[in-house]
Design a protein around this motif. Structure first.
Motif, PDB file in Angstrom:
ATOM      1  N   ARG A   1       2.070  16.555   8.612  1.00 53.37           N
ATOM      2  CA  ARG A   1       3.297  15.779   8.444  1.00 53.37           C
ATOM      3  C   ARG A   1       4.539  16.676   8.510  1.00 53.37           C
ATOM      4  NH1 ARG A   1       4.462  13.830   4.034  1.00 53.37           N
ATOM      5  NH2 ARG A   1       5.694  12.022   4.658  1.00 53.37           N
ATOM      6  N   LEU A   2       4.474  17.831   7.853  1.00 48.61           N
ATOM      7  CA  LEU A   2       5.621  18.746   7.895  1.00 48.61           C
ATOM      8  C   LEU A   2       5.839  19.287   9.307  1.00 48.61           C
ATOM      9  CD1 LEU A   2       7.840  20.242   6.305  1.00 48.61           C
ATOM     10  CD2 LEU A   2       6.227  22.123   6.020  1.00 48.61           C
ATOM     11  N   GLU A   3       4.744  19.589  10.004  1.00 52.14           N
ATOM     12  CA  GLU A   3       4.875  20.102  11.373  1.00 52.14           C
ATOM     13  C   GLU A   3       5.504  19.053  12.284  1.00 52.14           C
ATOM     14  OE1 GLU A   3       1.308  22.070  12.829  1.00 52.14           O
ATOM     15  OE2 GLU A   3       0.846  22.731  10.797  1.00 52.14           O
ATOM     16  N   ALA A   4       5.122  17.786  12.095  1.00 50.05           N
ATOM     17  CA  ALA A   4       5.728  16.716  12.889  1.00 50.05           C
ATOM     18  C   ALA A   4       7.201  16.519  12.525  1.00 50.05           C
ATOM     19  CB  ALA A   4       4.959  15.415  12.677  1.00 50.05           C
ATOM     20  N   TRP A   5       7.525  16.724  11.255  1.00 49.88           N
ATOM     21  CA  TRP A   5       8.888  16.515  10.749  1.00 49.88           C
ATOM     22  C   TRP A   5       9.838  17.614  11.204  1.00 49.88           C
ATOM     23  CZ3 TRP A   5      11.153  12.478   8.398  1.00 49.88           C
ATOM     24  CH2 TRP A   5      12.297  12.657   7.608  1.00 49.88           C
ATOM     25  N   THR A   6       9.340  18.871  11.236  1.00 49.51           N
ATOM     26  CA  THR A   6      10.211  20.026  11.510  1.00 49.51           C
ATOM     27  C   THR A   6       9.917  20.739  12.832  1.00 49.51           C
ATOM     28  OG1 THR A   6       8.722  21.576  10.378  1.00 49.51           O
ATOM     29  CG2 THR A   6      10.424  20.481   9.038  1.00 49.51           C
ATOM     30  N   GLY A   7       8.711  20.551  13.368  1.00 53.76           N
ATOM     31  CA  GLY A   7       8.320  21.303  14.557  1.00 53.76           C
ATOM     32  C   GLY A   7       7.875  22.720  14.254  1.00 53.76           C
ATOM     33  N   VAL A   8       7.790  23.072  12.975  1.00 55.41           N
ATOM     34  CA  VAL A   8       7.406  24.431  12.571  1.00 55.41           C
ATOM     35  C   VAL A   8       5.902  24.485  12.324  1.00 55.41           C
ATOM     36  CG1 VAL A   8       7.643  26.197  10.786  1.00 55.41           C
ATOM     37  CG2 VAL A   8       9.655  24.946  11.578  1.00 55.41           C
ATOM     38  N   HIS A   9       5.246  25.487  12.932  1.00 59.38           N
ATOM     39  CA  HIS A   9       3.803  25.665  12.768  1.00 59.38           C
ATOM     40  C   HIS A   9       3.531  27.067  12.239  1.00 59.38           C
ATOM     41  CE1 HIS A   9      -0.481  25.144  13.554  1.00 59.38           C
ATOM     42  NE2 HIS A   9      -0.486  26.347  14.080  1.00 59.38           N
TER      43      HIS A   9
ATOM     44  N   GLN B   1       0.861  -1.193   0.000  1.00 58.27           N
ATOM     45  CA  GLN B   1       0.000   0.000   0.000  1.00 58.27           C
ATOM     46  C   GLN B   1       0.896   1.242   0.000  1.00 58.27           C
ATOM     47  OE1 GLN B   1      -2.278  -1.195   3.613  1.00 58.27           O
ATOM     48  NE2 GLN B   1      -4.090  -1.084   2.272  1.00 58.27           N
ATOM     49  N   PRO B   2       1.549   1.526  -1.113  1.00 59.64           N
ATOM     50  CA  PRO B   2       2.562   2.582  -1.140  1.00 59.64           C
ATOM     51  C   PRO B   2       1.984   3.979  -0.913  1.00 59.64           C
ATOM     52  CG  PRO B   2       2.132   1.760  -3.350  1.00 59.64           C
ATOM     53  CD  PRO B   2       1.401   0.853  -2.416  1.00 59.64           C
ATOM     54  N   ASN B   3       2.700   4.754  -0.122  1.00 55.86           N
ATOM     55  CA  ASN B   3       2.362   6.153   0.140  1.00 55.86           C
ATOM     56  C   ASN B   3       3.307   7.006  -0.693  1.00 55.86           C
ATOM     57  OD1 ASN B   3       2.178   8.761   1.136  1.00 55.86           O
ATOM     58  ND2 ASN B   3       2.060   8.148   3.282  1.00 55.86           N
ATOM     59  N   SER B   4       2.754   7.795  -1.616  1.00 55.50           N
ATOM     60  CA  SER B   4       3.592   8.530  -2.569  1.00 55.50           C
ATOM     61  C   SER B   4       4.414   9.637  -1.907  1.00 55.50           C
ATOM     62  CB  SER B   4       2.731   9.134  -3.684  1.00 55.50           C
ATOM     63  OG  SER B   4       1.787  10.043  -3.148  1.00 55.50           O
ATOM     64  N   ALA B   5       4.169   9.935  -0.641  1.00 59.04           N
ATOM     65  CA  ALA B   5       4.906  10.992   0.040  1.00 59.04           C
ATOM     66  C   ALA B   5       6.146  10.476   0.755  1.00 59.04           C
ATOM     67  CB  ALA B   5       4.001  11.699   1.050  1.00 59.04           C
ATOM     68  N   SER B   6       6.349   9.164   0.724  1.00 62.08           N
ATOM     69  CA  SER B   6       7.492   8.559   1.398  1.00 62.08           C
ATOM     70  C   SER B   6       8.043   7.459   0.506  1.00 62.08           C
ATOM     71  CB  SER B   6       7.063   8.016   2.763  1.00 62.08           C
ATOM     72  OG  SER B   6       8.180   7.522   3.480  1.00 62.08           O
ATOM     73  N   SER B   7       9.060   6.711   0.990  1.00 60.80           N
ATOM     74  CA  SER B   7       9.670   5.695   0.143  1.00 60.80           C
ATOM     75  C   SER B   7      10.645   4.833   0.924  1.00 60.80           C
ATOM     76  CB  SER B   7      10.433   6.378  -1.001  1.00 60.80           C
ATOM     77  OG  SER B   7      11.107   5.425  -1.807  1.00 60.80           O
ATOM     78  N   TRP B   8      11.013   3.714   0.305  1.00 60.14           N
ATOM     79  CA  TRP B   8      12.149   2.939   0.802  1.00 60.14           C
ATOM     80  C   TRP B   8      13.463   3.679   0.545  1.00 60.14           C
ATOM     81  CZ3 TRP B   8       9.363   1.790  -3.616  1.00 60.14           C
ATOM     82  CH2 TRP B   8      10.046   1.918  -4.815  1.00 60.14           C
ATOM     83  N   ALA B   9      13.407   4.702  -0.326  1.00 56.29           N
ATOM     84  CA  ALA B   9      14.568   5.548  -0.629  1.00 56.29           C
ATOM     85  C   ALA B   9      14.563   6.772   0.302  1.00 56.29           C
ATOM     86  CB  ALA B   9      14.513   5.986  -2.090  1.00 56.29           C
ATOM     87  N   PRO B  10      15.670   7.520   0.371  1.00 52.86           N
ATOM     88  CA  PRO B  10      15.715   8.731   1.210  1.00 52.86           C
ATOM     89  C   PRO B  10      14.967   9.882   0.535  1.00 52.86           C
ATOM     90  CG  PRO B  10      17.815   8.450   0.103  1.00 52.86           C
ATOM     91  CD  PRO B  10      16.985   7.241  -0.243  1.00 52.86           C
ATOM     92  N   TYR B  11      13.645   9.834   0.613  1.00 54.73           N
ATOM     93  CA  TYR B  11      12.780  10.709  -0.181  1.00 54.73           C
ATOM     94  C   TYR B  11      11.546  11.067   0.632  1.00 54.73           C
ATOM     95  CZ  TYR B  11       9.141  11.552  -3.801  1.00 54.73           C
ATOM     96  OH  TYR B  11       8.124  12.053  -4.560  1.00 54.73           O
ATOM     97  N   ARG B  12      11.185  12.353   0.621  1.00 53.77           N
ATOM     98  CA  ARG B  12       9.954  12.790   1.267  1.00 53.77           C
ATOM     99  C   ARG B  12       9.308  13.895   0.437  1.00 53.77           C
ATOM    100  NH1 ARG B  12      11.579   9.164   3.836  1.00 53.77           N
ATOM    101  NH2 ARG B  12      11.441   8.726   6.072  1.00 53.77           N
ATOM    102  N   VAL B  13       7.989  13.998   0.561  1.00 53.56           N
ATOM    103  CA  VAL B  13       7.234  15.112  -0.012  1.00 53.56           C
ATOM    104  C   VAL B  13       6.306  15.641   1.081  1.00 53.56           C
ATOM    105  CG1 VAL B  13       5.461  15.781  -1.675  1.00 53.56           C
ATOM    106  CG2 VAL B  13       7.319  14.290  -2.394  1.00 53.56           C
ATOM    107  N   PHE B  14       6.257  16.971   1.225  1.00 48.93           N
ATOM    108  CA  PHE B  14       5.418  17.582   2.257  1.00 48.93           C
ATOM    109  C   PHE B  14       4.597  18.729   1.672  1.00 48.93           C
ATOM    110  CE2 PHE B  14       9.159  16.114   4.709  1.00 48.93           C
ATOM    111  CZ  PHE B  14       8.529  15.289   5.633  1.00 48.93           C
ATOM    112  N   ASN B  15       3.403  18.909   2.204  1.00 51.54           N
ATOM    113  CA  ASN B  15       2.667  20.159   2.003  1.00 51.54           C
ATOM    114  C   ASN B  15       3.299  21.235   2.876  1.00 51.54           C
ATOM    115  OD1 ASN B  15       0.722  18.984   0.344  1.00 51.54           O
ATOM    116  ND2 ASN B  15      -0.676  18.548   2.047  1.00 51.54           N
ATOM    117  N   ILE B  16       3.351  22.464   2.346  1.00 51.89           N
ATOM    118  CA  ILE B  16       3.784  23.591   3.161  1.00 51.89           C
ATOM    119  C   ILE B  16       2.800  24.735   2.912  1.00 51.89           C
ATOM    120  CG2 ILE B  16       5.498  24.284   1.405  1.00 51.89           C
ATOM    121  CD1 ILE B  16       7.217  25.345   3.799  1.00 51.89           C
ATOM    122  N   GLY B  17       1.986  25.012   3.908  1.00 50.11           N
ATOM    123  CA  GLY B  17       0.942  26.024   3.783  1.00 50.11           C
ATOM    124  C   GLY B  17       0.473  26.464   5.161  1.00 50.11           C
TER     125      GLY B  17
END
Length: 339
Positions: free
Chosen positions: A308-316, A249-265
């Motif tokens: 997800r970005l807030e959890a990743w960076t702590g920035v709100h 059940q692949p999530n396109s925002a993550s990967s087995w590779a060193p790869y991430r995608v985040f919303n920033i808004g």
């Protein structure tokens, strides 16, 4: 760190550069200074960087990311620690008239950046994607795990392509990449082709403003300081392969590779008419509204799930729309010398 910022004379590029310099990084900025909008604004942004106390750690080189030989030489010579790739042919509506500009800048240019990072031991590439990748999606808020296979503009398609290309390099070469899907960014030094500048200019000139879809639109307007805080915090956190990634059940925002995608808004969509009202209030002047139908390539609403970005960076994100619009209008009046 030594950081390359592409699109450094652009709106987000300028503010990101200032933040990096302030905290002690060395920044090399490149930009092709094209005339998609008045290059004088780009020159003035660079001059603003030069006026800052830390500008000695900044060097600017006029260069096009689509110029393969120049980009190869730049990466080889400079040996960047990290790269923030913000250069792109911007604008949804312009992509309907000039598609080749998008292929060159957003596709060829991105390959050049990926190749430069791959061959020169760059630790982390952070690049600009866009909320436009969500295309015709109607489920709100937009989450990174949502399908993004139905773009409604060529600009959106190139940004989706960037995410796919980045994943390939993360997988094949172990290059850590993070894509940031920007939601409608506004603030001082913003782009003149975007709504805040267009509206403010027209209202002050007693001209009607074009309100598309008869105002029945929402945008996740995000103030530039909140955007930059997220960008810089993302640069500092290098993605690693996701040990919990499920290939069934692949999530396109993550990967087995060193790869991430985040919303920033901002994660608080605002009615277009409410945004116009904030500008009217900051200007002390009412707008004449010319109600127009929906534009091709446009979408009715954008709304970012930024958890997800807030959890990743702590920035709100913290700047409310009224405060952000007031900062923008104050800058606009000072820059254009409007009373």
């Amino acid at each position: 760190m030594k950081i390359l910022v592409t699109g450094a004379a652009g709106f987000i590029g300028m503010h990101t550069t200032l933040k990096l310099l302030k905290r002690g990084d060395e920044v090399v900025g490149i930009d092709n200074m094209n005339d998609y909008y008045d290059p004088q604004l780009k020159r003035d942004r660079l001059a603003e960087i030069d006026r800052q106390p830390h500008s000695g750690r900044f060097r600017f080189i006029q260069m096009d990311v689509a110029d393969t030989s120049s980009m190869n030489a730049l990466f080889k010579q400079e040996r960047f620690d990290r790269v923030i790739h913000l250069a792109a042919q911007a604008g949804v509506r312009y992509s309907l008239q000039n598609p080749h500009a998008y292929a060159q800048s957003n596709l060829v240019g991105f390959v050049n950046v990926l190749e430069g990072c791959r061959h020169n031991q760059v630790q982390h590439l952070v690049y600009a994607s866009s909320s436009s990748v969500y295309g015709g999606n109607v489920k709100m808020p937009f989450a990174e795990s949502d399908p993004v296979d139905h773009p409604v503009s060529l600009y959106a398609a190139t940004k989706k392509a960037n995410e796919l290309m980045a994943h390939t390099y993360s997988h094949l070469y172990g290059l850590p990449t993070t894509g940031l899907r920007f939601f409608t960014v506004y603030g001082p030094w913003g782009r003149p082709d975007m709504a805040p500048m267009l509206f403010t200019k027209a209202i002050l000139a007693d001209e009607a403003i074009k309100v598309f879809n008869h105002g029945q639109m929402k945008r996740d307007f995000t103030y530039i300081d909140d955007i930059v805080a997220g960008v810089v915090a993302t640069v500092d956190r290098i993605p690693e392969p996701d040990a919990g990634f499920d290939r069934q059940q692949p999530n396109s925002a993550s990967s087995w590779a060193p790869y991430r995608v985040f919303n920033i808004g901002h994660s608080e969509p605002v009615e277009l008419l409410t945004f116009i009202q904030a500008i009217e209030q900051a200007l002390g002047k009412e707008a004449v509204k010319d109600m127009q139908p929906m534009q091709p390539g446009d979408v009715v609403a954008t709304y970012a799930d930024t958890s997800r970005l807030e959890a990743w960076t702590g920035v709100h994100p913290s700047v409310p729309i009224e405060e952000g619009v007031q900062h923008f209008v104050d800058w606009y009046k000072a820059y254009f010398h409007k009373a």
